[in-house]
Scaffold this motif. Structure first.
Motif, mmCIF file in Angstrom:
data_model
loop_
_atom_site.group_PDB
_atom_site.id
_atom_site.type_symbol
_atom_site.label_atom_id
_atom_site.label_comp_id
_atom_site.label_asym_id
_atom_site.label_seq_id
_atom_site.Cartn_x
_atom_site.Cartn_y
_atom_site.Cartn_z
ATOM 1 N N ARG A 280 0.832 -1.198 0.000
ATOM 2 C CA ARG A 280 0.000 0.000 0.000
ATOM 3 C C ARG A 280 0.866 1.248 0.000
ATOM 4 O O ARG A 280 0.508 2.273 -0.585
ATOM 5 C CB ARG A 280 -0.920 0.009 1.225
ATOM 6 C CG ARG A 280 -1.746 1.279 1.304
ATOM 7 C CD ARG A 280 -2.768 1.228 2.399
ATOM 8 N NE ARG A 280 -2.209 1.374 3.729
ATOM 9 C CZ ARG A 280 -2.941 1.709 4.791
ATOM 10 N NH1 ARG A 280 -4.242 1.903 4.658
ATOM 11 N NH2 ARG A 280 -2.390 1.815 5.969
ATOM 12 N N GLY A 281 2.003 1.172 0.670
ATOM 13 C CA GLY A 281 2.907 2.300 0.715
ATOM 14 C C GLY A 281 2.651 3.214 1.898
ATOM 15 O O GLY A 281 1.714 3.019 2.678
ATOM 16 N N VAL A 282 3.496 4.210 2.023
ATOM 17 C CA VAL A 282 3.416 5.189 3.114
ATOM 18 C C VAL A 282 3.440 6.576 2.496
ATOM 19 O O VAL A 282 4.438 6.979 1.885
ATOM 20 C CB VAL A 282 4.593 5.028 4.095
ATOM 21 C CG1 VAL A 282 4.494 6.060 5.204
ATOM 22 C CG2 VAL A 282 4.636 3.619 4.671
ATOM 23 N N ALA A 283 2.345 7.293 2.656
ATOM 24 C CA ALA A 283 2.263 8.645 2.095
ATOM 25 C C ALA A 283 1.323 9.480 2.953
ATOM 26 O O ALA A 283 0.445 8.949 3.636
ATOM 27 C CB ALA A 283 1.770 8.601 0.649
ATOM 28 N N GLY A 284 1.530 10.788 2.934
ATOM 29 C CA GLY A 284 0.678 11.681 3.706
ATOM 30 C C GLY A 284 1.065 13.129 3.472
ATOM 31 O O GLY A 284 1.959 13.426 2.665
ATOM 32 N N ASP A 285 0.406 14.002 4.201
ATOM 33 C CA ASP A 285 0.652 15.438 4.075
ATOM 34 C C ASP A 285 1.152 15.979 5.409
ATOM 35 O O ASP A 285 0.362 16.209 6.334
ATOM 36 C CB ASP A 285 -0.629 16.158 3.673
ATOM 37 C CG ASP A 285 -0.425 17.661 3.554
ATOM 38 O OD1 ASP A 285 0.740 18.107 3.517
ATOM 39 O OD2 ASP A 285 -1.442 18.390 3.518
ATOM 40 N N PRO A 286 2.456 16.191 5.545
ATOM 41 C CA PRO A 286 3.001 16.663 6.816
ATOM 42 C C PRO A 286 2.899 18.175 7.020
ATOM 43 O O PRO A 286 3.327 18.689 8.058
ATOM 44 C CB PRO A 286 4.465 16.229 6.738
ATOM 45 C CG PRO A 286 4.789 16.315 5.283
ATOM 46 C CD PRO A 286 3.523 15.922 4.558
ATOM 47 N N ALA A 287 2.330 18.909 6.054
ATOM 48 C CA ALA A 287 2.330 20.376 6.133
ATOM 49 C C ALA A 287 1.667 20.911 7.409
ATOM 50 O O ALA A 287 2.225 21.810 8.060
ATOM 51 C CB ALA A 287 1.667 20.958 4.883
#
Length: 440
Positions: A280-287
């Motif tokens: 699935r992977g690892v992704a996101g929005d750290p802003a």
């Protein structure tokens, strides 16, 4: 800013929990660590408590919060998939529900910092991810002061679980299939996770910037799983080698074997759930996280480090996956050899004793007894809880066989196939397995 508070870390023996506990103490916080069991090297005195917290009711949890005058609870507890003594729903959802009731019943100003998983929930296909997301929903609906942290792939000096697996893949001349290496895989340094928790713990309970927040904790630079392994390869000094691509079916088969090992008490890093989450992977929005606390997350290169790996790093990475092969080969060695002597070659085994003038009345009991003993040793080694005892029994039995043969049948030492001579390397292999048995 909030006055100094006592912090309770649940799951303080895991990778994130242990690092958070130790690092917060280094920064001057008063931290009580809770775990079901610590490795001997993890215990740090009276502030690390061994408590079966997952079996505690909300009333007992309330007492724990009150007795230790807790102002911040950091929940790092999690399990990858169901197994003996592990139920993902009970750990991720049911326990969090009891913890929330306990915080409410304590009638104290307590902030809950909950460690979750990245993603928005649309790709939650495993029981692990679904129950993690259910826990998030319980927390957001509770009315408690909370912060849900969704770390990316955590890079820490310690090697455990997924971090240990990627180090091993980097050290060995193999690589994952192209589809896996292209998966998005944003990382976060454990130092950045600790800094975030320290910031939250120091904020007043009424501070809106630290209340009801859900943050993705990860470096903003997009990277892939292949890039993460490549960075570890550079650290280990093997970047110029050309690894062989691992066939995808073999990776799936390894995950199935990992599932089997988990039912024997082991915690292999590659199981069907781990493989599904990896794909699935690892992704996101750290802003939002970066803007609120003003942090500049470490890049992948900074998190792994620019220094070359030490010799202990290299040895661990090379031996990590080989350890499973060592244990598996010893299980087969003892169980198969005992089975052959008992079932397939019983007459030949009995004839060997008869030819060396053993009393006829003892031939059958000795043949059957030693065969069953060998098979029992293999089964003991196969189970994580009894593995150490099985290895010690195996070493003792092998030495006993060598001593007995030396006294009763010394001619076996010069037998053409060298059966007794080959026993010595088996003893050494069992000693290696015993010395590398620790998982933490």
């Amino acid at each position: 800013m909030r006055e100094a508070v006592n912090i309770l870390v649940l799951g303080a023996s895991g990778l994130i929990g242990r690092c958070v506990t130790d690092e917060l103490r280094q920064r001057g916080f008063r931290v009580t660590g809770i775990a079901r069991r610590y490795a001997p090297s993890q215990r740090a005195g009276s502030f690390d408590l061994e408590i079966p917290v997952l079996s505690m009711g909300s009333g007992a949890l309330t007492g724990l919060i009150r007795d230790h005058d807790i102002g911040v609870v950091v929940n790092c507890i999690g399990v990858l998939q169901d197994g003996p003594g592990s139920d993902v729903s009970a750990v991720h959802r049911d326990f969090v529900a009891r913890l929330l009731r306990a915080i409410s019943d304590s009638r104290r100003a307590v902030r809950l910092i909950h460690i979750s998983i990245p993603g928005a929930g649309v790709h939650d296909r495993t029981a692990f991810s679904r129950t993690k997301r259910e826990a998030e929903r319980l927390i957001t609906a509770s009315g408690a002061s909370y912060a849900i942290l969704r770390p990316g792939f955590v890079i820490a000096p310690q090697a455990y679980g997924g971090g240990a697996l990627l180090r091993a893949l980097a050290a060995l001349p193999i690589k994952l299939p192209a589809a896996e290496t292209a998966t998005p895989f944003q990382t976060v340094s454990i130092e950045d996770v600790v800094t975030t928790i320290a910031w939250l713990a120091s904020r007043d309970i009424s501070d809106k910037a630290a209340a009801a927040v859900v943050w993705d904790l990860m470096a903003p630079q997009p990277v892939t799983l292949g890039a993460v392994i490549g960075q570890f390869r550079r650290s280990l000094g093997v970047a110029k080698s050309r690894p062989v691509e691992l066939p995808a079916p073999l990776l799936d088969l390894g995950a199935k074997f990992g599932d089997l090992a988990s039912w024997l008490g082991w915690l292999p890093p590659i199981r069907t759930t781990a493989l599904a989450e990896l794909r699935r992977g690892v992704a996101g929005d750290p802003a939002p996280w970066m803007a609120t606390i003003g942090i500049v997350p470490k890049t992948l290169a900074q998190a792994v480090g620019h220094r070359s790996a030490s010799i202990q790093d290299k040895w661990f990475a090379r031996l990590y996956l080989i350890k499973a092969l060592v244990i598996g080969s010893l299980v087969l060695f003892w169980t198969v050899s005992g089975f052959i002597a008992l079932v397939i070659s019983y007459d030949a085994a009995a004839a060997l004793l008869t030819s060396h003038h053993f009393p006829p009345a003892l031939v059958a009991p000795i043949t059957v007894g030693t065969s069953l003993m060998d098979m029992a040793i293999g089964l003991l080694i196969a189970c994580r809880r009894t593995c150490a005892g099985g290895l010690i029994a195996g070493i003792t039995a092998a030495l006993g066989y060598m001593l007995g043969a030396t006294i009763l049948t010394p001619d076996l030492w010069i037998e053409p196939l060298g059966a007794l001579v080959k026993t010595a390397p088996a003893i050494v292999l069992m000693l290696v397995a015993l010395l590398t048995l620790d998982g933490r």
